[in-house]
Each structure stands twice: as structure tokens, then as C-alpha cells.
Scaffold this motif. Structure first.
Motif, PDB file in Angstrom:
ATOM      1  N   SER A  45       0.957  -1.157   0.074  1.00 37.50           N
ATOM      2  CA  SER A  45       0.108  -0.016  -0.080  1.00 37.50           C
ATOM      3  C   SER A  45       0.657   1.211  -0.003  1.00 37.50           C
ATOM      4  N   TYR A  46       2.102   1.227   0.379  1.00 34.24           N
ATOM      5  CA  TYR A  46       3.035   2.378   0.619  1.00 34.24           C
ATOM      6  C   TYR A  46       4.429   2.173  -0.239  1.00 34.24           C
ATOM      7  N   ARG A  47       4.477   1.200  -1.011  1.00 35.39           N
ATOM      8  CA  ARG A  47       5.690   1.106  -1.729  1.00 35.39           C
ATOM      9  C   ARG A  47       5.299   0.098  -3.014  1.00 35.39           C
ATOM     10  N   VAL A  48       6.249   0.086  -3.812  1.00 36.67           N
ATOM     11  CA  VAL A  48       6.271  -0.771  -4.853  1.00 36.67           C
ATOM     12  C   VAL A  48       7.556  -0.901  -5.516  1.00 36.67           C
ATOM     13  N   ARG A  49       8.216  -1.985  -5.697  1.00 34.62           N
ATOM     14  CA  ARG A  49       9.535  -2.154  -6.193  1.00 34.62           C
ATOM     15  C   ARG A  49       9.702  -3.329  -7.300  1.00 34.62           C
ATOM     16  N   ALA A  50      10.254  -3.077  -8.371  1.00 34.20           N
ATOM     17  CA  ALA A  50      10.290  -3.851  -9.405  1.00 34.20           C
ATOM     18  C   ALA A  50      11.634  -4.230  -9.549  1.00 34.20           C
ATOM     19  N   VAL A  51      11.795  -5.458  -9.959  1.00 35.86           N
ATOM     20  CA  VAL A  51      13.135  -6.025 -10.591  1.00 35.86           C
ATOM     21  C   VAL A  51      13.452  -6.492 -11.577  1.00 35.86           C
ATOM     22  N   CYS A  52      14.319  -6.799 -12.463  1.00 28.74           N
ATOM     23  CA  CYS A  52      14.534  -7.643 -13.896  1.00 28.74           C
ATOM     24  C   CYS A  52      14.237  -8.864 -13.224  1.00 28.74           C
ATOM     25  N   LYS A  53      13.546  -9.586 -14.313  1.00 29.54           N
ATOM     26  CA  LYS A  53      13.209 -11.036 -14.074  1.00 29.54           C
ATOM     27  C   LYS A  53      14.460 -11.898 -14.279  1.00 29.54           C
ATOM     28  N   TYR A  54      15.684 -11.489 -14.805  1.00 32.82           N
ATOM     29  CA  TYR A  54      16.724 -12.018 -15.001  1.00 32.82           C
ATOM     30  C   TYR A  54      17.843 -11.741 -13.755  1.00 32.82           C
ATOM     31  N   LYS A  55      17.431 -11.254 -12.542  1.00 31.62           N
ATOM     32  CA  LYS A  55      18.305 -10.702 -11.466  1.00 31.62           C
ATOM     33  C   LYS A  55      19.188 -11.950 -10.776  1.00 31.62           C
ATOM     34  N   LYS A  56      18.725 -13.167 -11.011  1.00 36.22           N
ATOM     35  CA  LYS A  56      19.560 -14.171 -10.565  1.00 36.22           C
ATOM     36  C   LYS A  56      20.672 -14.312 -11.488  1.00 36.22           C
ATOM     37  N   GLU A  57      20.668 -13.974 -12.517  1.00 40.09           N
ATOM     38  CA  GLU A  57      21.702 -14.101 -13.808  1.00 40.09           C
ATOM     39  C   GLU A  57      22.747 -12.922 -13.551  1.00 40.09           C
ATOM     40  N   GLY A  58      22.467 -11.888 -12.650  1.00 40.54           N
ATOM     41  CA  GLY A  58      23.278 -10.807 -12.293  1.00 40.54           C
ATOM     42  C   GLY A  58      22.938  -9.329 -12.834  1.00 40.54           C
ATOM     43  N   CYS A  59      21.470  -9.295 -13.421  1.00 41.17           N
ATOM     44  CA  CYS A  59      21.178  -8.121 -13.987  1.00 41.17           C
ATOM     45  C   CYS A  59      20.621  -7.157 -12.755  1.00 41.17           C
ATOM     46  N   LEU A  76       9.189   8.054  -7.478  1.00 38.77           N
ATOM     47  CA  LEU A  76      10.374   7.051  -7.926  1.00 38.77           C
ATOM     48  C   LEU A  76      11.525   7.644  -7.424  1.00 38.77           C
ATOM     49  N   LYS A  77      11.749   6.789  -6.280  1.00 40.63           N
ATOM     50  CA  LYS A  77      13.185   7.073  -5.343  1.00 40.63           C
ATOM     51  C   LYS A  77      14.200   6.383  -5.784  1.00 40.63           C
ATOM     52  N   THR A  78      13.931   5.227  -6.339  1.00 47.91           N
ATOM     53  CA  THR A  78      15.219   4.523  -6.891  1.00 47.91           C
ATOM     54  C   THR A  78      14.888   3.911  -8.270  1.00 47.91           C
ATOM     55  N   PHE A  79      16.186   4.215  -9.203  1.00 43.87           N
ATOM     56  CA  PHE A  79      16.050   3.755 -10.516  1.00 43.87           C
ATOM     57  C   PHE A  79      17.439   3.532 -11.123  1.00 43.87           C
ATOM     58  N   ASN A  80      17.570   2.139 -11.211  1.00 41.92           N
ATOM     59  CA  ASN A  80      18.877   1.543 -12.091  1.00 41.92           C
ATOM     60  C   ASN A  80      18.516   1.157 -13.365  1.00 41.92           C
ATOM     61  N   ASN A  81      18.785   1.842 -14.336  1.00 46.66           N
ATOM     62  CA  ASN A  81      18.389   1.513 -15.699  1.00 46.66           C
ATOM     63  C   ASN A  81      19.542   0.578 -16.478  1.00 46.66           C
ATOM     64  N   ASN A  82      20.372   0.353 -15.872  1.00 42.61           N
ATOM     65  CA  ASN A  82      21.667  -0.631 -16.439  1.00 42.61           C
ATOM     66  C   ASN A  82      21.225  -2.141 -16.522  1.00 42.61           C
ATOM     67  N   HIS A  83      21.004  -2.449 -17.662  1.00 38.38           N
ATOM     68  CA  HIS A  83      20.504  -3.884 -18.171  1.00 38.38           C
ATOM     69  C   HIS A  83      21.734  -4.768 -18.548  1.00 38.38           C
ATOM     70  N   THR A  84      22.134  -5.856 -17.998  1.00 40.42           N
ATOM     71  CA  THR A  84      23.124  -6.576 -18.406  1.00 40.42           C
ATOM     72  C   THR A  84      22.438  -7.756 -19.229  1.00 40.42           C
ATOM     73  N   CYS A  85      21.266  -8.000 -19.287  1.00 44.09           N
ATOM     74  CA  CYS A  85      20.474  -9.112 -20.141  1.00 44.09           C
ATOM     75  C   CYS A  85      20.090  -8.579 -21.319  1.00 44.09           C
ATOM     76  N   ALA A  86      19.805  -9.366 -22.463  1.00 48.94           N
ATOM     77  CA  ALA A  86      19.253  -8.963 -23.802  1.00 48.94           C
ATOM     78  C   ALA A  86      17.988  -8.579 -23.768  1.00 48.94           C
ATOM     79  N   ARG A  87      17.662  -7.756 -24.829  1.00 48.64           N
ATOM     80  CA  ARG A  87      16.206  -7.356 -25.227  1.00 48.64           C
ATOM     81  C   ARG A  87      15.707  -8.491 -25.602  1.00 48.64           C
ATOM     82  N   ARG A  88      14.272  -8.638 -24.903  1.00 47.12           N
ATOM     83  CA  ARG A  88      13.261  -9.712 -25.337  1.00 47.12           C
ATOM     84  C   ARG A  88      12.365  -9.108 -25.975  1.00 47.12           C
TER      85      ARG A  88
END
Length: 246
Positions: A45-59, A76-88
Motif C-alpha cells: 500500500s505504501y511502496r512498489v519495487r520492480a526488479v529484472c526477471k533475470y536478477k539471478k543472472e546478475g542483472c 520514484l525514489k530509486t531507478f537503476n536502468n543498467n541492464h546486463t541481459c538482452a532485449r526480449r
């Protein structure tokens, strides 16, 4: 809608949103246009956090938004747009509801939009390879929204006619319907001639009436017919108009 993608949305730290729904929508739109797959690890209700689906692979991609202390907006308090995974090209975030919302305007413009055309449209706009059944259901949902809204308008025609006569006395408004063996009668035709338009033609237009018609390229089709005049400045003055089948 005819640009390179759906609006080229950008996300930046500090962006504010009116609600939690708006913040989730913005993140979802951004990741779809960028060809990334995400998971919402926090959706409270007070926060939302999204991560890359391939976080376990290091993204390390992450987006975190929360409500402010006064509970007036989301940011938006935190935003890291550096992807190490390929475009899907396949993205579960582009679900049936999202697809339908994007096709509503398209179907209003192209009522006979086909499945293949819709698939090409999303491929061109955001490089998506869509599941055939999901796109079919979304196309059906979009048509139901568009045509359902249009059908609902026909049920208001009698109220519309009464309002016209109330605000424009001495006008002529006629509605024709088709009786049905079962259920309510359906709309067939309508004729409108407002008293102000009629008097304006008599008072200030040339004594010549032009007739014209055009096909209505909607789900319900039909034709619109018009009788028009021309004033001293060569401007068109509409005298009367009608909606008919053919």
C-alpha cells in the motif's frame, strides 16, 4: 500513436505520480517499450519495487517507488536502468488488458482491423512477438469496448431528441426504429432540422440547397445525408441532416 513507439516514455529518479496505479503503469510501459521483463517483488500500500526477471543472472535493473510522508503523491525514489541481459521480444507484462487498451484508438480508426495487422502493429511499435491467442482475446476486448460504447449511445437517442426539442422549440426531430420479435426495437434512421438553422437559411443564404451524403465507416455502418446552403461569404450553412441505412 503513429510515432516510433507508444510515446517514448522516460523514467527518472524523482518523478512524481498521482497514485500507486500510475507509478506501476509508468514502469510497465517503460519496460515494454525497452523490451525488458520485470517482476514486482514489492507491491504494498505504501511502496512498489520492480526488479529484472533475470536478477539471478546478475542483472541489476531496479525501480522503487513509494508514497510521500503526507500521502499526497507517489515518487520514484530509486531507478537503476543498467541492464546486463538482452532485449526480449516476448514480454508477459504486455498482457491482454494492456494490448486491448492500446488497440482501442486503432479500432476506432480502422474498424476492420485484422489479427495479422494488429500483430504487425505491435511488432513495429515496440518489437513484440505476441502470443496468438492472447492477441485474439485482446482484439475482442477492444472491439467490445468500442462497439459497446457506440451501441450504448443509441439507447440515448430518445433523450437526445427530447433535449433538442426542449432547447430548440419548433425544430423537427424524427427517429425511426425497427420492431423486433423479441426484445427492444433497434435504431433504423433519424432526421434533424433545427429551427435556428432553417431560419438562418431563409434569412441570409442563397436560395439554393445542396444535397450530399457520406458512408459511415463504423461497426454499424449506414449513411449520413445533409442538406446545406451557402451564405454571402460562401460559407456552408447546414439546414438538415439524417442518418439512414442506405
Amino acid at each position: 500513436m503513429e510515432g516510433a513507439r507508444f510515446g517514448e516514455l522516460k523514467l527518472e529518479v524523482g518523478m512524481k505520480f498521482n497514485s500507486k496505479h500510475d507509478s506501476i503503469k509508468a514502469v510497465r510501459e517503460f519496460t515494454i517499450q525497452e523490451g525488458r521483463q520485470i517482476n514486482f517483488r514489492r507491491n504494498e500500500s505504501y511502496r512498489v519495487r520492480a526488479v529484472c526477471k533475470y536478477k539471478k543472472e546478475g542483472c541489476k535493473w531496479v525501480a522503487y517507488a513509494s508514497i510521500d510522508h503526507e500521502e499526497t503523491y507517489w515518487q520514484l525514489k530509486t531507478f537503476n536502468n543498467n541492464h546486463t541481459c538482452a532485449r526480449r521480444t516476448k514480454n508477459r507484462t504486455a498482457n491482454r488488458k494492456w494490448l486491448a487498451s492500446k488497440m482501442i484508438k486503432k479500432i476506432r480508426k480502422y474498424p476492420n482491423l485484422k489479427h495479422g495487422e494488429a500483430s504487425d502493429y505491435f511488432k513495429r511499435k515496440c518489437d513484440l512477438d505476441l502470443n496468438k491467442s492472447s492477441l485474439t482475446r485482446a482484439l475482442s476486448d477492444a472491439r467490445n469496448i468500442v462497439y459497446g460504447d457506440a451501441a450504448a449511445q443509441y439507447t440515448l437517442l430518445i433523450d437526445y431528441a427530447e433535449t433538442l426539442l426542449k432547447s430548440n422549440p419548433v425544430s423537427t426531430v424524427k427517429i425511426g426504429v425497427k420492431p423486433q420479435p423479441k426484445g427492444e426495437p433497434t435504431f433504423e434512421k433519424m432526421y434533424i432540422c433545427l429551427d435556428g438553422c432553417k431560419k438562418g437559411f431563409k434569412a441570409g443564404c442563397r436560395s439554393l440547397i445542396g444535397l450530399d451524403g457520406a458512408f459511415l465507416k463504423t461497426h454499424f455502418r449506414g449513411q449520413i445525408l445533409a442538406a446545406v446552403g451557402q451564405d454571402a461569404n460562401n460559407h456552408i450553412c447546414v439546414i438538415a441532416w439524417a442518418i439512414v441505412e442506405v
